[in-house]
Design an enzyme around this catalytic site. Structure first.
Site, PDB file in Angstrom:
ATOM      1  N   ASP A 189       3.488   9.346  -0.796  1.00  0.00           N
ATOM      2  CA  ASP A 189       2.319   8.559  -0.385  1.00  0.00           C
ATOM      3  C   ASP A 189       2.089   7.484  -1.433  1.00  0.00           C
ATOM      4  O   ASP A 189       2.234   7.761  -2.635  1.00  0.00           O
ATOM      5  CB  ASP A 189       1.086   9.488  -0.337  1.00  0.00           C
ATOM      6  CG  ASP A 189       0.139   9.148   0.808  1.00  0.00           C
ATOM      7  OD1 ASP A 189       0.093   7.977   1.191  1.00  0.00           O
ATOM      8  OD2 ASP A 189      -0.540  10.065   1.302  1.00  0.00           O
TER       9      ASP A 189
ATOM     10  N   HIS B  94       0.819  -1.223   0.000  1.00  0.00           N
ATOM     11  CA  HIS B  94       0.000   0.000   0.000  1.00  0.00           C
ATOM     12  C   HIS B  94       0.845   1.262   0.000  1.00  0.00           C
ATOM     13  O   HIS B  94       0.347   2.339  -0.288  1.00  0.00           O
ATOM     14  CB  HIS B  94      -0.934  -0.004   1.221  1.00  0.00           C
ATOM     15  CG  HIS B  94      -2.022  -1.020   1.087  1.00  0.00           C
ATOM     16  ND1 HIS B  94      -3.294  -0.696   0.705  1.00  0.00           N
ATOM     17  CD2 HIS B  94      -2.019  -2.363   1.235  1.00  0.00           C
ATOM     18  CE1 HIS B  94      -4.030  -1.787   0.634  1.00  0.00           C
ATOM     19  NE2 HIS B  94      -3.278  -2.828   0.963  1.00  0.00           N
TER      20      HIS B  94
HETATM   21  C1  GDG Z   1      -2.073   3.733   3.312  1.00  0.00           C
HETATM   22  C2  GDG Z   1      -1.083   4.424   2.361  1.00  0.00           C
HETATM   23  C3  GDG Z   1      -2.827   4.373   0.571  1.00  0.00           C
HETATM   24  C4  GDG Z   1      -8.445   9.749   8.020  1.00  0.00           C
HETATM   25  N1  GDG Z   1      -8.817  10.497   9.081  1.00  0.00           N
HETATM   26  C5  GDG Z   1     -10.038  10.051   9.432  1.00  0.00           C
HETATM   27  C6  GDG Z   1     -10.404   9.008   8.586  1.00  0.00           C
HETATM   28  N2  GDG Z   1      -9.410   8.853   7.719  1.00  0.00           N
HETATM   29  C7  GDG Z   1      -9.433   7.895   6.601  1.00  0.00           C
HETATM   30  C8  GDG Z   1      -9.494   8.612   5.285  1.00  0.00           C
HETATM   31  C9  GDG Z   1      -8.955   7.558   4.337  1.00  0.00           C
HETATM   32  C10 GDG Z   1      -7.978   6.800   5.221  1.00  0.00           C
HETATM   33  O1  GDG Z   1      -8.286   7.117   6.568  1.00  0.00           O
HETATM   34  C11 GDG Z   1      -6.545   7.248   4.972  1.00  0.00           C
HETATM   35  O2  GDG Z   1      -6.112   6.701   3.784  1.00  0.00           O
HETATM   36  P1  GDG Z   1      -4.876   7.339   3.009  1.00  0.00           P
HETATM   37  O3  GDG Z   1      -4.836   6.680   1.686  1.00  0.00           O
HETATM   38  O4  GDG Z   1      -5.065   8.790   2.905  1.00  0.00           O
HETATM   39  O5  GDG Z   1      -3.588   7.089   3.881  1.00  0.00           O
HETATM   40  P2  GDG Z   1      -2.928   5.930   4.851  1.00  0.00           P
HETATM   41  O6  GDG Z   1      -3.694   5.732   6.090  1.00  0.00           O
HETATM   42  O7  GDG Z   1      -1.516   6.352   5.035  1.00  0.00           O
HETATM   43  O8  GDG Z   1      -3.010   4.580   3.969  1.00  0.00           O
HETATM   44  C12 GDG Z   1      -1.837   5.244   1.317  1.00  0.00           C
HETATM   45  C13 GDG Z   1      -3.696   3.595   1.546  1.00  0.00           C
HETATM   46  O9  GDG Z   1      -2.906   2.868   2.489  1.00  0.00           O
HETATM   47  C14 GDG Z   1      -4.607   2.599   0.810  1.00  0.00           C
HETATM   48  O10 GDG Z   1      -3.861   1.772  -0.012  1.00  0.00           O
HETATM   49  O11 GDG Z   1      -3.648   5.210  -0.235  1.00  0.00           O
HETATM   50  O12 GDG Z   1      -0.911   5.814   0.394  1.00  0.00           O
HETATM   51  O13 GDG Z   1      -0.176   5.239   3.094  1.00  0.00           O
HETATM   52  O14 GDG Z   1      -9.964   6.677   3.937  1.00  0.00           O
HETATM   53  O15 GDG Z   1     -10.804   9.027   5.030  1.00  0.00           O
HETATM   54  N3  GDG Z   1     -11.572   8.332   8.674  1.00  0.00           N
HETATM   55  C15 GDG Z   1     -12.416   8.724   9.671  1.00  0.00           C
HETATM   56  N4  GDG Z   1     -12.123   9.728  10.554  1.00  0.00           N
HETATM   57  C16 GDG Z   1     -10.957  10.417  10.457  1.00  0.00           C
HETATM   58  O16 GDG Z   1     -10.717  11.337  11.246  1.00  0.00           O
HETATM   59  N5  GDG Z   1     -13.588   8.091   9.815  1.00  0.00           N
END
Ligand code: GDG
Length: 464
Positions: free
Chosen positions: A362, A155
């Site tokens: 990322d 990821h």
């Molecule tokens: C890894 C990789 C890759 C965030 N704050 C809250 C909340 N979130 C949710 C977001 C989003 C998820 O968490 C974060 O996903 P990201 O993709 O932005 O980042 P990582 O956690 O680092 O994920 C990344 C991912 O895996 C998937 O393959 O895209 O590059 O680093 O869905 O909405 N959700 C809630 N409250 C929050 O305060 N409910």
């Protein structure tokens, strides 16, 4: 059809659902049809190791989990996965702390996973493993005598050979990745970096997406992850009448809302983003009193020193920006370290005039896609996106910025705040078309189909 077994560090057992802010549970939702199994760590620390998985059945899905001891957790999760691999693969060599004993702990937990899953695995299962915590797991599962289709998806980004070599056990990990039949990456660049590492560090033969090493072939390809865009759009529409979202909208008093949503992580470029807000208000004083920046930033991995330091830095920067620019009836930066419920989050994205997504590096970044899906078509906001997020490969109609440059982010914020509606609509329509096409369901389907096609060739038989 053969049973799919998902393996990941944490398992979102239904009662804990909603509590996690991580992206994985959301991304794989489509795969959770009856008959599927999800295996991994329960999230509990026990005094004694146990290899017998605890089983919970919910809506036809079997969740099988094991507990870890606190020593396991320290070496495997805190020490090696998040203290060495995460910084390395996010190009932060200066933050990489490598210790042999952590690596030993990482191997030992991976072995426990393999032995434990081996007790409940059926010979015709298809196993799909997730993320950097579990790189040696595939080789170890093979050593347990499993010969079925075995896939892995990373990821987070990968690193080119010159950087990867800084990790003393790089060769071992690259060789371990070669034990899977199929390895998926978020972008072609990450897949190519892996194949280059296999060629240069292991002397493997690379032909297109295929890597031949140790008498067997595997495929390394790009399979960009997506979201359930339609469900997210509906959540966002529904959340427009949520009490808290209405309160936030009311509190803006007609000012524009810029929104950032990130786990508190040093890869997300948060200090530069806060600095960019200060630059915007300094260089473009016409935006003073006209914009609120809301940063939602749930705390994560606080056992790792760097994360505690980041929190202190963000507290300090918030005070500095607000101390400098606030007026008695206006505060530019609203910053919360609590997780927002998912339904409210969708509504907050929807009322955002700008989505600010500026990670330093990322794998993909799902927030960028969620922001696009949540926006109203008739009056959409503008996405500002880091060129170093995997999402920037697809979402080219966003305002693409270098996240290391607060001035460039500030300039993009100014452009976004003054962008005429026709341009906003045109950009948004192009972005939405992609977000609604490259969904989580499409990602899962591409991976499972590719895994079904890949033939494991001459898998060496090893003693169990
Ligand atoms: C890894 C990789 C890759 C965030 N704050 C809250 C909340 N979130 C949710 C977001 C989003 C998820 O968490 C974060 O996903 P990201 O993709 O932005 O980042 P990582 O956690 O680092 O994920 C990344 C991912 O895996 C998937 O393959 O895209 O590059 O680093 O869905 O909405 N959700 C809630 N409250 C929050 O305060 N409910």
């Amino acid at each position: 059809m053969a049973r799919i077994v998902i393996v990941s560090n944490r398992v979102p057992i239904p009662k804990a659902r909603g509590a996690s802010a991580g992206g994985l549970a959301v991304a794989l939702r489509d795969l959770l049809t009856p008959g599927t199994m999800w295996f991994g760590w329960s999230g509990r620390l026990a005094s004694e190791p146990s290899l017998e998985p605890a089983i919970v059945e919910a809506r036809g899905v079997t969740y099988a989990t094991i507990d870890l001891t606190s020593d396991d957790y320290k070496g495997y999760y805190v020490g090696f996965a998040n203290g060495a691999l995460w910084p390395l693969l996010h190009f932060r060599l200066g933050l990489m702390h490598f210790r042999r004993e952590d690596y030993e702990g990482y191997l030992s937990v991976n072995r426990s996973f393999a032995v434990s899953l081996g007790t409940v695995l059926q010979p015709d299962d298809t196993v799909w493993t997730h993320d950097y915590h579990l790189i040696p797991f595939g080789r170890m599962l093979r050593e347990q005598g499993f010969h079925g289709p075995l896939g892995f998806f990373l990821h987070i980004p990968f690193a080119p050979p010159s950087m990867m070599e800084a990790l003393p056990v790089a060769r071992e990990l690259i060789a371990d990745l070669c034990a899977f039949d199929l390895v998926g990456f978020q972008t072609e660049e990450h897949a190519r970096d892996f194949r280059d590492c296999a060629a240069r560090l292991l002397g493997a033969t690379v032909q297109g997406e295929w890597v031949r090493f140790n008498g067997r072939s595997m495929r390394a390809f790009a399979d960009p992850i997506g979201i359930d865009a339609e469900a997210f759009r509906q959540d966002a529409e529904r959340a427009a009448s949520d009490k808290m979202v209405l309160r936030v909208a009311g509190s803006l008093s007609g000012r524009a809302l810029a929104i950032g949503v990130d786990r508190m992580d040093y890869s997300k470029g948060l200090p530069q983003r806060f600095e960019a807000l200060a630059r915007l208000l300094e260089k473009h004083p016409e935006h003073r009193r006209k914009v609120h920046f809301l940063q939602i930033c749930p705390r994560s991995r606080e056992e790792v020193d760097e994360y505690r330091k980041l929190r202190a830095e963000l507290d300090r920067l918030t005070g500095r920006v607000n101390g400098r620019f606030s007026e008695f009836d206006w505060t530019p930066l609203r910053y919360s370290t609590r997780a927002a419920p998912r339904s409210q989050l969708a509504g907050l994205y929807r009322i955002g005039r700008i989505g600010v997504v500026t990670p330093l590096r990322d794998g993909m970044n799902l927030v960028a896609k969620e922001f696009v899906a949540a926006q109203p078509e008739d009056d959409p906001g503008v996405l500002i996106l880091s060129k170093f997020a995997g999402a920037a490969n697809e979402l080219t109609e966003a305002l693409i910025v270098n996240p290391f440059d607060p001035d460039a982010i500030a300039d993009a914020m100014h452009i976004a705040l003054t962008m005429p509606a026709p341009e906003r609509k045109e950009r948004h329509a192009a972005l939405a078309e992609k977000v609604f096409r490259t969904t989580a369901a499409a990602y899962c389907q591409r991976f499972t189909e590719a895994l079904g096609q890949v033939k494991a060739q001459s898998v060496p038989r090893a003693a169990a």
